[in-house]
Design an enzyme around this catalytic site. Structure first.
Site, PDB file in Angstrom:
ATOM      1  N   HIS A   3       0.816  -1.210   0.000  1.00 36.81           N
ATOM      2  CA  HIS A   3       0.000   0.000   0.000  1.00 36.81           C
ATOM      3  C   HIS A   3       0.853   1.265   0.000  1.00 36.81           C
ATOM      4  O   HIS A   3       0.375   2.326  -0.420  1.00 36.81           O
ATOM      5  CB  HIS A   3      -0.956  -0.012   1.192  1.00 36.81           C
ATOM      6  CG  HIS A   3      -2.127  -0.911   0.996  1.00 36.81           C
ATOM      7  ND1 HIS A   3      -3.375  -0.646   1.505  1.00 36.81           N
ATOM      8  CD2 HIS A   3      -2.247  -2.085   0.320  1.00 36.81           C
ATOM      9  CE1 HIS A   3      -4.208  -1.615   1.165  1.00 36.81           C
ATOM     10  NE2 HIS A   3      -3.537  -2.504   0.454  1.00 36.81           N
ATOM     11  N   HIS A  16      -2.126 -12.218  -2.072  1.00 35.09           N
ATOM     12  CA  HIS A  16      -3.175 -12.915  -1.342  1.00 35.09           C
ATOM     13  C   HIS A  16      -2.819 -14.368  -1.057  1.00 35.09           C
ATOM     14  O   HIS A  16      -3.693 -15.169  -0.731  1.00 35.09           O
ATOM     15  CB  HIS A  16      -4.494 -12.820  -2.119  1.00 35.09           C
ATOM     16  CG  HIS A  16      -5.010 -11.422  -2.210  1.00 35.09           C
ATOM     17  ND1 HIS A  16      -6.072 -11.063  -3.020  1.00 35.09           N
ATOM     18  CD2 HIS A  16      -4.608 -10.276  -1.595  1.00 35.09           C
ATOM     19  CE1 HIS A  16      -6.292  -9.754  -2.896  1.00 35.09           C
ATOM     20  NE2 HIS A  16      -5.413  -9.261  -2.047  1.00 35.09           N
TER      21      HIS A  16
END
Length: 726
Positions: free
Chosen positions: A106, A267
Site C-alpha cells: 500500500h 493474497h
C-alpha cells in the site's frame, strides 16, 4: 455585543479586553485566503519539503549513513520481529508477514505512471491523507511495530526504505525468494501537497473505470489503493471488476501478467479482517484523540484486536498455509465452486461451497474454516484473459514465482528512477526496461575537448534560440516524482520524443549537433545537447554585456532505442510546458496551474521558475515561433526585458477571444498592439506572489542578479537526472 463601557471596565481591572472570550487565537486559525479564494494559484506547491521542515539538516547525507548500516543485522532483526507477537496487536498465526506485505504494497501502490507521483519513495504513508485512508486501516499498527527497529538503527535506514524492506523480509521469511532490494528512498518530513488524489469530498466515492484514463488517478474509489474488493461500487460481480482492475494496475504500468501475479501473490499470505460491523471502529489516526498518539481505528468490538480485529470488514483467508508461500491460491481458485456470502461485518465475499474446512483459524488451532476469496480474486478466474494467465500459473508454480518476484520488485521500486539511484548489497544486476536503463560511459572529454566542442557549436550556425530550445527539450522531461526523464540518455533523439509536437523546433537542431558529435568523437550526444544550451546562454549573456561561465559537468551517455519503452515514455510528453509557452489541450486545468505543475515536477522554487520563464522568453525559446510572451526587441539577449515590460503600466491587456488563453498588450495612448501573451506570461503580473518575485527582476538594479539566477536555475534543470553528481 461589547460596549465602550465594557472595554473601560476590563481595562480598569488590568485585563486586556482582547484576551477575553473563546476565539481560537492560534497561528493559522480563522478564515484563510484559500477559504476566500479557493481557486487561488498553488504557488505554495513549489515550497514543499524545504530544509526548514527537515530535522536532519541540509548537510545530512542518507547514502553515506546507509553505508554504515549493518544491513544483514537489520534483516535479522526484522525476521525476529515477524514472530514476536505483541499483546496490543496480536499477530495472525503468530506472524506479521501478511501485515508487513500489505504495508509495503500500500505504500508503493499509490504510484501513478501518468504523472510519476505517489509511490513509496518518500515514506508518505506516515502522513495524511495516506496514514488515514480507509484502505490503510491497521497499517498504523504495522508502522508502530517497526518503531523499535527504526529507533535502533536511527538515520542509517529511512522509514521509506524500512517499509519496503520489511515487506521483502516478510516474503522471504515465508519461504519466497524475492528478486532483490534497492535502498535509496529518502524520507521527507511533511505530506506531499502536489498529488491529485481526486475531487471527491467523501471517502470511497465510486469512480467509473473510464474516468481513470482521463486523470492521474490510481484507484476506483477515493481512499482506496486500487479497486473495491467487493467489486465496482460494491456490485459483488467478479467479471465486472476486470475493467477496474486493468485500469488501476495499468495506471501503474502493469500488464495483465504482472497484475495477476501481484493479486495472487499478495493474497497467498495473511488474511483480511472483518470480525464485526465496521460501525465499531473509531476515527482514523488524523482524527483520533491526542491520547491515541498517532494510532487510529480503535475498535470497541470485543477486545478490538486479534480474533476481534476489524480492518476492511472482509473476513477472508485464501490459503491453507497463510504464513508460508504456496500455490494454494490458484489451486483453491480453480478447484472449488464459489458462492457469494457476507462477512460478519456484512461485506460481500465468496466462500468455497464444496470445500472441506481446511483453512486454519488465526488464533484457535482447534478451529478450521472453508477457503474464502474476495470478489476481485474471482475476477482472475472468470475474466477470459486473466483466466489464461491464472491457469498457466496454476500449472507452472515456478512461472508464477518468477512473475511475482519481478512484479513485486517493479511495484516497490517503480518510483525510484534509474538503477544508479539504488544502494545496498541486494541490488539485482539485471537491467529492466522500466528502469529506463542507460549504457556505460564511453567518452571522457577533457577540458580542452569541451572548449573545442563549444567553439564547434558556436560556429554551427544555430541561433541562441535553437541552442537553448534543444537543451531545454532534452532536460525538461524530468519528473521529480519518479525521477524519470532528463537529458542523460539523449532520448530527445529517439522515439517517441523526437516526434512530439512540443519538440518540433528543438529537434531541427539535432542533425547539426549529431554531426558535431560524430565528427568529434569526444563526447556523447547527450553532453553535446546540454553543452549547446551552455553556449546559447553564454552568448545571450555576453550580448547583454555580462561575461558569465555556465557550469557544465560531462558524463552523460546516449541511450539506445531498445533501451527505451516507447509506451512508457509517451507518458512524459507534456500536455503543457509554460516555459516554452506550449499547450496541447484546453480541457485540463488552467494554463497557469499547468505551469506550476511543470515547475513542481522540475523541483523548482517560485523564484527559479520565474527566472527561467523570463529568460526563456527573451531568448526566443518558444515551441512554435510565435511571439507570445516575447516582451523585447532584443531576442537572443539575456535581459530582464520580460519583467520590465510586463509590469509597465503603459500597456493594457485584453483577451483576444472568449477562451481567454491569448492576450494583446496595447499602448494605452495609441491603442497599438505592442505585445501578445499567454496566461503563462500574464500570471507573473497577476498573481500576487509571482508578481512580488517579478518586481525584483524588473528593478533597475536587478539585471545581473537575474542573469545569475537564471543560470543557476538553468544548470539545475540540466543536471536534475545526474544522480552520479550527488
Amino acid at each position: 455585543m461589547s460596549t465602550s463601557d465594557d472595554i473601560h471596565n476590563t481595562t480598569a481591572t488590568g485585563k486586556c479586553p482582547f484576551h477575553q472570550g473563546g476565539h481560537d487565537q492560534s497561528a493559522g486559525a480563522g478564515t484563510t485566503t484559500r477559504d476566500w479564494w479557493p481557486n487561488q494559484l498553488r504557488v505554495d506547491l513549489l515550497n514543499q519539503h524545504s530544509n526548514r521542515s527537515n530535522p536532519l539538516g541540509e548537510d545530512f547525507d542518507y547514502r553515506k549513513e546507509f553505508s554504515k548500516l549493518d544491513y544483514y543485522g537489520l534483516k535479522k532483526d526484522l525476521k525476529a520481529l515477524l514472530t514476536e507477537s505483541q499483546p496490543w496487536w496480536p499477530a495472525d498465526w503468530g506472524s506479521y508477514a501478511g501485515l508487513f506485505i500489505r504495508m509495503a504494497w500500500h505504500g508503493a501502490g499509490t504510484y501513478r505512471s501518468i504523472d510519476g507521483r505517489g509511490g513509496a519513495g518518500r515514506g508518505q504513508q506516515r502522513f495524511a491523507p495516506l496514514n488515514s485512508w480507509p484502505d490503510n486501516v491497521s497499517l498504523d499498527k504495522a508502522r508502530r511495530l517497526l518503531w523499535p527497529i527504526k529507533q535502533k538503527y536511527g538515520q542509517k535506514i529511512s522509514w521509506a526504505d524500512l517499509f519496503i524492506l520489511a515487506g521483502n523480509v516478510a516474503l522471504e521469511n515465508s519461504g519466497f525468494r524475492t528478486f532483490g532490494f534497492g535502498a535509496g528512498r529518502e524520507d521527507v518530513w511533511e505530506p506531499d501537497l502536489d498529488v491529485n488524489w481526486g475531487d471527491e469530498k467523501a471517502w470511497l466515492t465510486h469512480r467509473h473505470p473510464e474516468a481513470l484514463a482521463k486523470a492521474p488517478l490510481g484507484a476506483t474509489e477515493m481512499g482506496l489503493i486500487y479497486v473495491n474488493p467487493e467489486g465496482p461500487d460494491h456490485s459483488g460481480e467478479p467479471l465486472s471488476a476486470a475493467a477496474a482492475i486493468r485500469a488501476t494496475f495499468g495506471n501503474m504500468g502493469m500488464n495483465d501478467e504482472e497484475t495477476v501475479a501481484l493479486i495472487a501473490g499478495g493474497h497467498t499470505l495473511g488474511k483480511t479482517h472483518g470480525a464485526g460491523p465496521t460501525s465499531n471502529v473509531g476515527p482514523d489516526p488524523e482524527a483520533a484523540p491526542i491520547e491515541e498518539q498517532g494510532l487510529g481505528w480503535a475498535s470497541t468490538y470485543g477486545s478490538g484486536v486479534g480474533a476481534d480485529a476489524i480492518t476492511s470488514g472482509l473476513e477472508v483467508v485464501w490459503t491453507q498455509t497463510p504464513t508460508q508461500w504456496s500455490n494454494y491460491f490458484f489451486e483453491n481458485l480453480f478447484k472449488y465452486e464459489w458462492v457469494q456470502t457476507r462477512s460478519p461485518a456484512g461485506a460481500i465475499q465468496f466462500e468455497a461451497v464444496d470445500a472441506p474446512e481446511i483453512i486454519p483459524d488465526p488464533f484457535d488451532p482447534s478451529k478450521k474454516r472453508k477457503p474464502t476469496m474476495l470478489v476481485t480474486d474471482l475476477t482472475l478466474r472468470f475474466d477470459p484473459e486473466f483466466e489464461k494467465i491464472s491457469r498457466r500459473f496454476l500449472n507452472d508454480p515456478q512461472a508464477f514465482n518468477e512473475a511475482f518476484a519481478r512484479a513485486w520488485f517493479k511495484l516497490t521500486h517503480r518510483d525510484m528512477g534509474p538503477k544508479s539511484r539504488y544502494i545496498g548489497p541486494e541490488v539485482p544486476k539485471e537491467d529492466l526496461i522500466w528502469q529506463d536503463p542507460l549504457p556505460q560511459p564511453i567518452y571522457n572529454p577533457t577540458e580542452q575537448d569541451i572548449i573545442d566542442l563549444k567553439f564547434a557549436i558556436a560556429d554551427s550556425g544555430l541561433s541562441v534560440s535553437e541552442l537553448v530550445s534543444v537543451a531545454w527539450a532534452s532536460a525538461s522531461t524530468f519528473r521529480g516524482g519518479d525521477k524519470r526523464g532528463g537529458a542523460n540518455g539523449a532520448r530527445l533523439a529517439l522515439m517517441p520524443q523526437r516526434d512530439w509536437d512540443v519538440n518540433a523546433a528543438a529537434v531541427r537542431a539535432l542533425p547539426v549537433l549529431e554531426k558535431i558529435q560524430k565528427e568529434s568523437g569526444k563526447a556523447s550526444l547527450a553532453d553535446i545537447i546540454v553543452l549547446a544550451g551552455v553556449v546559447g546562454v553564454e552568448k545571450a549573456a555576453s550580448a547583454a554585456g555580462l561575461s558569465i561561465h555556465v557550469p557544465f559537468a560531462p558524463g552523460r551517455v546516449d541511450a539506445r532505442q531498445d533501451q527505451t519503452d516507447i509506451e512508457m515514455f509517451e507518458l512524459l510528453e507534456p500536455i503543457a510546458d509554460g516555459f516554452r509557452n506550449y499547450r496541447a489541450r484546453l480541457d485540463v486545468s488552467t494554463t497557469e496551474s499547468l505551469l506550476i505543475d511543470k515547475a513542481q515536477q522540475l523541483t523548482l522554487t517560485a523564484p527559479e521558475m520565474t527566472a527561467l520563464v523570463g529568460g526563456m522568453r527573451v531568448l526566443g525559446a518558444y515551441f512554435d515561433g510565435s511571439k507570445n510572451g516575447v516582451f523585447t526587441d532584443r531576442v537572443g539577449v539575456l535581459s530582464n526585458d520580460f519583467f520590465v515590460n510586463l509590469l509597465d503600466m503603459r500597456y493594457e491587456w485584453k483577451a483576444t477571444d472568449e477562451s481567454k488563453e491569448l492576450f494583446e498588450g496595447r499602448d494605452r495612448e495609441t491603442g497599438e498592439v505592442k505585445y501578445t501573451a499567454s496566461r503563462a506570461d500574464l500570471v507573473f503580473g497577476s498573481n500576487s506572489v509571482l508578481r512580488a518575485v517579478a518586481e525584483v527582476y524588473a528593478s533597475s538594479d536587478a539585471h545581473e542578479k537575474f542573469v545569475k539566477d537564471f543560470v543557476a536555475a538553468w544548470v539545475k534543470v540540466m543536471n536534475l537526472d545526474r544522480f552520479d553528481l550527488l
